[in-house]
Scaffold this motif. Structure first.
Motif, mmCIF file in Angstrom:
data_model
loop_
_atom_site.group_PDB
_atom_site.id
_atom_site.type_symbol
_atom_site.label_atom_id
_atom_site.label_comp_id
_atom_site.label_asym_id
_atom_site.label_seq_id
_atom_site.Cartn_x
_atom_site.Cartn_y
_atom_site.Cartn_z
ATOM 1 N N LEU A 12 44.183 37.831 39.342
ATOM 2 C CA LEU A 12 45.381 37.294 38.405
ATOM 3 C C LEU A 12 45.936 36.166 39.325
ATOM 4 N N TRP A 13 45.821 36.261 40.579
ATOM 5 C CA TRP A 13 45.977 35.021 41.606
ATOM 6 C C TRP A 13 45.149 33.669 41.153
ATOM 7 N N LEU A 14 43.858 33.989 40.906
ATOM 8 C CA LEU A 14 42.870 32.903 40.559
ATOM 9 C C LEU A 14 43.241 32.549 39.213
ATOM 10 N N THR A 15 43.520 33.421 38.333
ATOM 11 C CA THR A 15 43.687 33.170 36.943
ATOM 12 C C THR A 15 44.804 32.090 36.678
ATOM 13 N N LEU A 16 45.861 32.620 37.222
ATOM 14 C CA LEU A 16 47.071 32.017 37.027
ATOM 15 C C LEU A 16 47.371 30.700 37.666
ATOM 16 N N VAL A 62 43.512 31.022 48.264
ATOM 17 C CA VAL A 62 43.458 32.011 49.510
ATOM 18 C C VAL A 62 44.586 31.804 50.555
ATOM 19 N N PHE A 63 45.305 30.803 50.625
ATOM 20 C CA PHE A 63 46.525 30.558 51.786
ATOM 21 C C PHE A 63 47.703 31.245 51.120
ATOM 22 N N CYS A 64 47.704 30.959 49.874
ATOM 23 C CA CYS A 64 49.013 31.368 49.202
ATOM 24 C C CYS A 64 49.023 33.142 49.086
ATOM 25 N N SER A 65 47.986 33.562 49.056
ATOM 26 C CA SER A 65 48.073 34.970 48.645
ATOM 27 C C SER A 65 48.047 35.506 49.707
ATOM 28 N N LEU A 66 47.600 34.897 51.075
ATOM 29 C CA LEU A 66 47.780 35.279 52.335
ATOM 30 C C LEU A 66 49.149 35.430 52.683
ATOM 31 N N ARG A 67 49.947 34.329 52.243
ATOM 32 C CA ARG A 67 51.155 34.332 52.856
ATOM 33 C C ARG A 67 52.135 35.008 51.733
ATOM 34 N N GLY A 68 51.730 35.158 50.697
ATOM 35 C CA GLY A 68 52.501 36.003 49.468
ATOM 36 C C GLY A 68 53.314 35.173 48.583
ATOM 37 N N ARG A 69 53.072 33.853 48.683
ATOM 38 C CA ARG A 69 53.908 32.974 47.737
ATOM 39 C C ARG A 69 53.061 31.674 47.427
ATOM 40 N N THR A 70 53.475 31.139 46.235
ATOM 41 C CA THR A 70 52.680 29.762 45.683
ATOM 42 C C THR A 70 53.066 28.619 46.367
ATOM 43 N N ARG A 71 52.626 27.514 46.059
ATOM 44 C CA ARG A 71 52.732 26.180 46.562
ATOM 45 C C ARG A 71 53.998 25.875 46.085
ATOM 46 N N SER A 72 54.792 24.973 46.810
ATOM 47 C CA SER A 72 56.027 24.300 46.415
ATOM 48 C C SER A 72 55.592 22.999 45.791
ATOM 49 N N SER A 73 56.449 22.342 45.101
ATOM 50 C CA SER A 73 56.016 21.065 44.396
ATOM 51 C C SER A 73 55.607 19.906 45.602
ATOM 52 N N GLN A 74 56.321 20.005 46.666
ATOM 53 C CA GLN A 74 55.547 18.973 47.702
ATOM 54 C C GLN A 74 54.650 19.264 48.205
ATOM 55 N N GLU A 75 54.336 20.586 48.575
ATOM 56 C CA GLU A 75 52.931 21.219 48.761
ATOM 57 C C GLU A 75 51.745 20.590 47.994
ATOM 58 N N LEU A 271 41.100 38.548 50.745
ATOM 59 C CA LEU A 271 39.394 38.650 50.959
ATOM 60 C C LEU A 271 38.975 38.957 49.539
ATOM 61 N N ARG A 272 39.463 39.553 48.458
ATOM 62 C CA ARG A 272 38.975 39.713 47.387
ATOM 63 C C ARG A 272 38.769 38.284 46.620
ATOM 64 N N ILE A 273 39.626 37.584 46.925
ATOM 65 C CA ILE A 273 39.551 36.199 46.548
ATOM 66 C C ILE A 273 38.290 35.616 47.142
ATOM 67 N N ILE A 274 38.325 35.602 48.162
ATOM 68 C CA ILE A 274 37.029 35.290 48.964
ATOM 69 C C ILE A 274 35.447 35.844 48.598
ATOM 70 N N HIS A 275 35.700 36.823 48.238
ATOM 71 C CA HIS A 275 34.707 37.961 47.940
ATOM 72 C C HIS A 275 34.021 37.000 46.572
ATOM 73 N N PHE A 276 34.869 36.510 45.753
ATOM 74 C CA PHE A 276 34.294 35.749 44.460
ATOM 75 C C PHE A 276 33.151 34.776 44.995
ATOM 76 N N ILE A 277 33.705 34.028 45.920
ATOM 77 C CA ILE A 277 32.694 32.850 46.318
ATOM 78 C C ILE A 277 31.542 33.665 47.111
ATOM 79 N N VAL A 278 31.680 34.624 47.587
ATOM 80 C CA VAL A 278 30.546 35.388 48.516
ATOM 81 C C VAL A 278 29.636 35.975 47.443
#
Length: 327
Positions: A12-16, A62-75, A271-278
Motif C-alpha cells: 500500500l505504501w509503495l502503490t500510493l 523507505v524513510f517515510c514508512s519508517l517515520r510513519g508519515r509522508t513527505r511535506s511539500s517542501q520535502e 523492511l518489507r518495502i526493502i524486501h521488494f528490491i531484495v
C-alpha cells in the motif's frame, strides 16, 4: 501471517507513493526545479531525470514508512532538486573524468568542481536550490554526507587501471561508502531528527541498494571497465561468494533496522518495502547461476542473456513468489 500483514502494508505504501509521485512528476517536478531555461532539457535528459526521480522516490518511501508519515511539500521539492543534482552530477563525472587535465584535487569541493566541469551551471543551480531551503541545523550534516559521496565519485577508484589494484575489502568499502552516504544524503533533506541508530541502519541499507545496482549492472560495468563486487566475483567465476555476500548484507541491514528506535510496525513495514528490491535482485542472481550451469561459464559478452529484464512476466512471477518468503 505476520509477514503477509506487513507485506500488505508495504504494498500500500509503495502503490500510493508511486501514484502520487507520477502525478507530481507530470505536473510539478520541472517547475520545482526552477530552471532558468526549462526548454534546455532535451528528451533524453528528461527521461534520465525521470529515472532518478522514481529511484529516489523509492528511497523516500523507505524513510517515510519508517517515520510513519509522508513527505511535506517542501520535502518533495528538496527531493526533486536532489534527484536532479544526482543525475546531472553522475553524468558530469563520467564525462569530465576523461577531459580533466586541471591537476586539481577536488576533495570536499563540489562547488568548485561544478563551476569548472559544468558549463551550463545546472548542477550548481540544483545545489543552490537545496542550500537555500535546508535549515542551518541540517545543512552541515548534509554537506558532510555530500562530500563523502563526491569524494568517492571523483576519486575514480573503480575505473580502469586503478581498479585493478583494488582488493575485495577495498571494493566493499567503496560500495558501502558510495551507497551508504548517498542514501544518508537524501535522508538528510527530510525535516526529521536523524539519530545514530537510524544513521547506521540507512548506511547499511545504502550499501545494500548499491550492491543490488551493481548486480543488475554487471554487463554494463564489465563492458565499461568499472570494478564492483559483482564484476570482481564473476572474474573469478565465484557466483556463490557473490550470492553469500549479498545475503549477508541483507541480514546486516535487517538487524540494523530492528535496532532503530521506531515502533515495530513501522520498522517491519519498511523492511518489507526493502524486501521488494531484495527479491528482484535474488531473481537476477538466480538467472546468473542458471546461465553458468547451462553454459559452463557465464556468457559475459552476450548482452541479451546477461541483462536480466524484469519486464518479462517470467521474472516478475519469480520475484512475486520470492516476496512471500519472510525477510
Amino acid at each position: 501471517m505476520r509477514h503477509i500483514y506487513y507485506l500488505i502494508r508495504a504494498t500500500l505504501w509503495l502503490t500510493l507513493a508511486f501514484t502520487r509521485a507520477a502525478w507530481y512528476f507530470n505536473r510539478r517536478a520541472l517547475t520545482d526545479l526552477a530552471l532558468p531555461h526549462p526548454e534546455s532539457l532535451n528528451s533524453k535528459e528528461k527521461r534520465r531525470l525521470k529515472h532518478y526521480f522514481y529511484g529516489t522516490t523509492y528511497l523516500s518511501i523507505v524513510f517515510c514508512s519508517l517515520r510513519g508519515r509522508t513527505r511535506s511539500s517542501q520535502e518533495k521539492h528538496l527531493f526533486t532538486n536532489l534527484a536532479a543534482l544526482a543525475y546531472f552530477f553522475d553524468d558530469l563525472v563520467d564525462t569530465f573524468r576523461e577531459q580533466d587535465n586541471t591537476g586539481i584535487l577536488w576533495e570536499n569541493n563540489p562547488e568548485k568542481y561544478g563551476k569548472t566541469a559544468d558549463e551550463r551551471g545546472l548542477a550548481l543551480h540544483f545545489l543552490n536550490n537545496i542550500y537555500r531551503e535546508l535549515p542551518d541545523s541540517d545543512l552541515k550534516e548534509f554537506q558532510a554526507f555530500m562530500h563523502r559521496v563526491f569524494n568517492v565519485e571523483t576519486a575514480g577508484r573503480q575505473q580502469k587501471d586503478i581498479s585493478k589494484t583494488l582488493k575485495d575489502n577495498e571494493l566493499k568499502n567503496v560500495t558501502a561508502e558510495k551507497g551508504g552516504y548517498s542514501v544518508l544524503l537524501f535522508r538528510r533533506v527530510l525535516h526529521h531528527p536523524l539519530d545514530p541508530e537510524e544513521k547506521t541502519a540507512l548506511y547499511q541499507f545504502g550499501f545494500l541498494i548499491q550492491f543490488c545496482d551493481d548486480i543488475f549492472d554487471l554487463w554494463f560495468d564489465r563492458k565499461e571497465g568499472v570494478a564492483t563486487l559483482a564484476t570482481a566475483a564473476v572474474q573469478h567465476g565465484d557466483l556463490y561468494h557473490l550470492s553469500q555476500s549479498f545475503e549477508q548484507q541483507v541480514i546486516t541491514t535487517i538487524q540494523a533496522f530492528r535496532h532503530t528506535r521506531y515502533p515495530r510496525p513501522q520498522v517491519e513495514t519498511a523492511l518489507r518495502i526493502i524486501h521488494f528490491i531484495v527479491s528482484i535482485t535474488r531473481v537476477c542472481l538466480k538467472e546468473y547461476i542458471d546461465l553458468q550451469k547451462k553454459h559452463g561459464t557465464l556468457p559475459l559478452d552476450q548482452r541479451h542473456l546477461m541483462v536480466v529484464d524484469m519486464e518479462r512476466w517470467r521474472n516478475r512471477l519469480r520475484a512475486a513468489l520470492l516476496l512471500w518468503r519472510d525477510v
